[in-house]
Design an enzyme around this catalytic site. Structure first.
Site, PDB file in Angstrom:
ATOM      1  N   ASP A   1       0.865  -1.172   0.000  1.00 28.79           N
ATOM      2  CA  ASP A   1       0.000   0.000   0.000  1.00 28.79           C
ATOM      3  C   ASP A   1       0.908   1.231   0.000  1.00 28.79           C
ATOM      4  OD1 ASP A   1      -3.245   0.505   1.557  1.00 28.79           O
ATOM      5  OD2 ASP A   1      -2.129   1.717   0.120  1.00 28.79           O
TER       6      ASP A   1
HETATM    7  C1  GLC Z   1      -4.369   4.180  -0.165  1.00 31.63           C
HETATM    8  C2  GLC Z   1      -5.298   3.045   0.197  1.00 31.63           C
HETATM    9  C3  GLC Z   1      -5.400   1.980  -0.849  1.00 31.63           C
HETATM   10  C4  GLC Z   1      -5.268   2.617  -2.219  1.00 31.63           C
HETATM   11  C5  GLC Z   1      -3.856   3.149  -2.354  1.00 31.63           C
HETATM   12  C6  GLC Z   1      -3.611   3.834  -3.690  1.00 31.63           C
HETATM   13  O1  GLC Z   1      -3.594   4.538   0.927  1.00 31.63           O
HETATM   14  O2  GLC Z   1      -5.068   2.398   1.440  1.00 31.63           O
HETATM   15  O3  GLC Z   1      -6.664   1.323  -0.668  1.00 31.63           O
HETATM   16  O4  GLC Z   1      -5.547   1.663  -3.220  1.00 31.63           O
HETATM   17  O5  GLC Z   1      -3.540   4.046  -1.293  1.00 31.63           O
HETATM   18  O6  GLC Z   1      -4.395   4.959  -3.808  1.00 31.63           O
END
Ligand code: GLC
Length: 738
Positions: free
Chosen positions: A263
């Site tokens: 993430d």
């Molecule tokens: C965010 C979220 C995740 C998302 C990623 C990209 O922090 O936790 O669900 O897909 O970043 O935007």
């Protein structure tokens, strides 16, 4: 490209070029138009790590994507195309109800088609991957990200995960318009302590496996091309660096062979977790755990080459990761055509086209849950009706993860009423701000802050009260603001803003015929609303066509059929709460307890205000006692459980029959109920139908005390009803009677 071709390509890549593929950057490093969906202040990347990075997130738009891809390929030593990824969570330009609302439809196929349309629009605009479906199990309404899940039940979430993966990917990246799906967030992210986002997750392995893993597994077995590691720790180790969770459980047990992406900045954040001393150790832990792509921390770009050169990381590990990334690009056909579906004319033809809008309206209608109705709904067109509340004129009907869409495309409730409502004698009043004083909400490149003076607020309230006094019926459009749910939006208080509570209080003093249309991204504490309203329609955040769907339901064009995918708690003190809980040694049976030593509260009931699976209709249904084809099941056998369901009301309607199983005694304690099937039936007035469910030994399997997933002989209760609170049951035995 052939498999051999991929291996030949890997052979000629330098270590720097391989590591480049494992680095994902925000599109803002390539084009300022990109959406930034995480903390980016102060982030800097070397020129080389930008020119060699393997994928980009947040960049979209055919022209922009083509330009960036073209320039990138001109400079890339091996012409390996970039992957473009984005959070397409509930629609791209045509925005659908939030996933929690889609869960309320109990119609996975419907969600699958929403995903299909989203993939078409997004792929036409140049995107290759979506960070969806989010399949986290959620039991805590304080956690704002419940809006992205499909609810509190592993079985229901699994069916939606499968449908959404197939919707995005087709049966194997069907062309045109395939998009790779990403199951997230692995694992257990939906269980943060105290409902506070990014907080510690404490789950036993048993609970993790029994409740949390099944939906991820369903999405992965449906073919999801990516999985995203979660921010949280599990048993004290961040998922992003958790060797057991990623190598043992995800790769070996579940058999996931796709790309594992971190993430946002999560690899680097293992330092904040106190799990890594520095960025170099973070790179080591993550690559050892098998994270293939570093999303936006830059740690891989900075340290992986050196870790390999120093012999701390075998280059074969890098090769495995890069091969998974190259295979994904190859499966999407990017080597042959780096812009497979992106086409400006196609995109503008597809965006918000009538077909897509109509489906968004259908999805919204099927997601609404009628929580209360004393008969005041559906509205009679001739009644003088006042529509009051901050949502009457608002276009903010799309969820906080709808950043690829535009609120300007949304029809307001007022506009929809004027265009399609049969009622000519209508009045409209905002009544109050959306938010309490000083609330300043931040979304992705947007803010929600209102500046009404006290005088303006008084004037609004007075207008609303006057309108209520002159009306026969009042429909109040109230709720959470769209930016009060989603990422980093945990709330200890889960009621509607106080200004709106005051408005409801004052209006209900002026008119007793109050209907509430409730907007929210999560279950709320609505005891107060239940007391004052004669009807409550939960509409969640219903998307681009949500307002038109609301009018369809208010005036009876569509008979609401949604069922709660997540309980509405009596109050926040009950949370986390879920129907599939264990009985405990001192279960509390209201009104039947002989002594005080029972598992209960002194001040509130144990039961939620509205349980999982609950939802009313404009008609009524009778459900017969459960019938079983036999009382004994031998291993490998099957029992048919059925009911007769009849529409005993005066209008056509749809009921959702739910099948629950209770294993009365086993080698580990078992939930009082577990959803094992559901079936929606549409019946005309007076029409009856037999609804059958097949129960095999497979449905009775669980993680036993032996650590194996298997069934155990013994007695079972089988329930069939229209909510998890049903007591319509029968018993059968698995194996020989002792
Ligand atoms: C965010 C979220 C995740 C998302 C990623 C990209 O922090 O936790 O669900 O897909 O970043 O935007």
């Amino acid at each position: 490209m052939t498999k051999e071709g991929l291996h030949d390509l890997l052979e000629v890549m330098s270590l720097e070029e391989k590591v480049g593929q494992m680095n994902q950057l925000s599109g803002s490093f390539f084009n300022p138009s990109a959406s930034v969906t995480g903390p980016i202040e102060g982030k800097k990347f070397a020129r080389e790590s930008i020119s060699l990075c393997g994928s980009v997130l947040g960049l979209m738009g055919t022209k922009t994507v083509k330009k960036v891809q073209k320039e990138y390929l001109e400079n890339h030593p091996h012409k390996i195309p970039l992957l473009f990824m984005m959070d397409v969570i509930n629609g791209y330009k045509t925005i659908f109800p939030i996933p929690l609302a889609q869960g309320a439809s109990f119609a996975p196929k419907l969600a699958g088609h929403c995903a299909r349309i989203a993939a078409k629009e997004a792929a036409a605009d140049g995107l290759h991957v979506t960070f969806s479906p989010m399949t986290d199990l959620v039991w805590d309404a304080r956690w704002g990200r419940v809006m992205e899940s499909t609810g509190e039940d592993p079985y229901l979430n699994g069916r939606f995960a499968e449908a959404m993966v197939k919707g995005y990917q087709g049966n194997g990246f069907d062309r045109p318009y395939a998009m790779a799906a990403c199951v997230k967030h692995f694992a257990g992210y939906g269980a943060p302590e105290a409902g506070r986002d990014y907080n510690t997750v404490e789950l036993s392995q048993h609970t993790l496996r029994q409740f949390y893993l099944p939906a991820y597994e369903a999405g992965i077995h449906a073919g999801a091309a990516l999985t995203m590691a979660s921010f949280n720790t599990l048993e004290g180790i961040p998922a992003t660096g958790n060797l057991w969770l990623m190598r043992e459980v995800l790769r070996k047990e579940i058999g996931f062979e796709g790309v594992l992406i971190s993430d946002w900045s999560a690899i680097e954040e293992m330092i904040s977790h106190g799990y890594c001393a520095d960025r170099k150790e973070a790179a080591l832990r993550a690559v050892m755990a098998g994270v293939d792509i570093d999303m936006m921390s830059g740690v891989y770009a900075e340290h992986l080459v050196r870790l390999v050169r120093e012999g701390q990381v075998a280059e074969t590990l890098i090769d495995e990761a890069v091969m998974r990334i190259l295979k994904l690009k190859n499966n999407l056909g990017l080597f042959e055509n780096p812009y497979p579906d992106s086409d400006e004319n196609e995109a503008s033809r597809l965006f918000l086209c009538q077909e897509h809008r109509e489906f968004a309206r259908k999805a919204a209608r099927e997601s609404f849950v009628l929580l209360k109705n004393d008969g005041i709904l559906p509205l009679a067109g001739e009644k003088k009706t006042a529509f009051i509340g901050p949502y009457v004129g608002s276009q903010n009907l799309i969820g906080s993860w709808s950043l690829t869409g535009d609120v300007k495309d949304v029809t307001t409730l007022k506009k929809a009423l004027l265009e399609q409502g049969p009622n000519q004698d209508m009045a409209f009043a905002q009544g109050s701000p959306m938010l309490d004083e000083m609330m300043d909400l931040e979304g992705f490149h947007e803010r929600q802050k209102e500046n009404f003076t006290p005088g303006e607020q008084e004037k609004m309230l007075k207008e609303a009260i006057d309108a209520a006094k002159r009306a026969e019926v009042v429909v109040m459009a109230l709720g959470e603001d769209r930016l009060q749910s989603g990422e980093a939006t945990s709330n200890a208080n889960i009621q509607i803003p106080k200004v709106q509570q005051v408005l409801l209080e004052e209006v209900s003093k002026s008119n007793e015929n109050v209907i509430v249309v409730l907007f929210s991204g999560r279950p709320l504490d609505i005891r107060n609303i239940v007391q004052k309203a004669k009807a409550i329609l939960q509409v969640w955040l219903p998307g681009t066509e949500g307002a038109r769907a609301i009018v369809d339901v208010l005036f009876g064009e569509y008979n609401p059929s949604g069922k709660l995918p997540m309980a509405f708690p009596y109050c926040v003190g009950q949370v986390p709460i879920h129907y599939n809980s264990y009985p405990t040694g001192r279960p509390h049976i209201p009104g039947k307890d002989k002594d005080r030593f029972r598992s209960k509260y002194l001040d509130i009931p144990n039961e939620p205000l509205f349980p999982f699976g609950y939802g009313l209709s404009y008609t009524c249904f009778s459900i017969s006692p459960v019938m079983l084809s036999k009382k004994d099941m031998i291993k490998g056998g099957c029992i048919e459980a059925s009911v007769m369901v009849k529409n005993i009301g005066s209008v056509k309607g749809t009921e959702t029959l739910q099948l629950y199983i209770h294993d009365l005694a086993a080698s580990v304690v078992r939930p009082v109920k577990e959803l094992k099937g559901f079936c929606k039936v549409e019946l005309k007035p007076g029409e009856a139908r037999k609804v059958c469910f097949s129960i095999t030994e497979k449905e009775l399997r669980f993680l036993t005390g032996n650590g194996r997933v298997e069934s155990e002989e013994g007695e079972f209760e089988v329930y069939i009803g229209n909510s998890s609170s049903t007591d319509n049951k029968a018993r059968f035995m698995l194996g020989c009677r002792r």
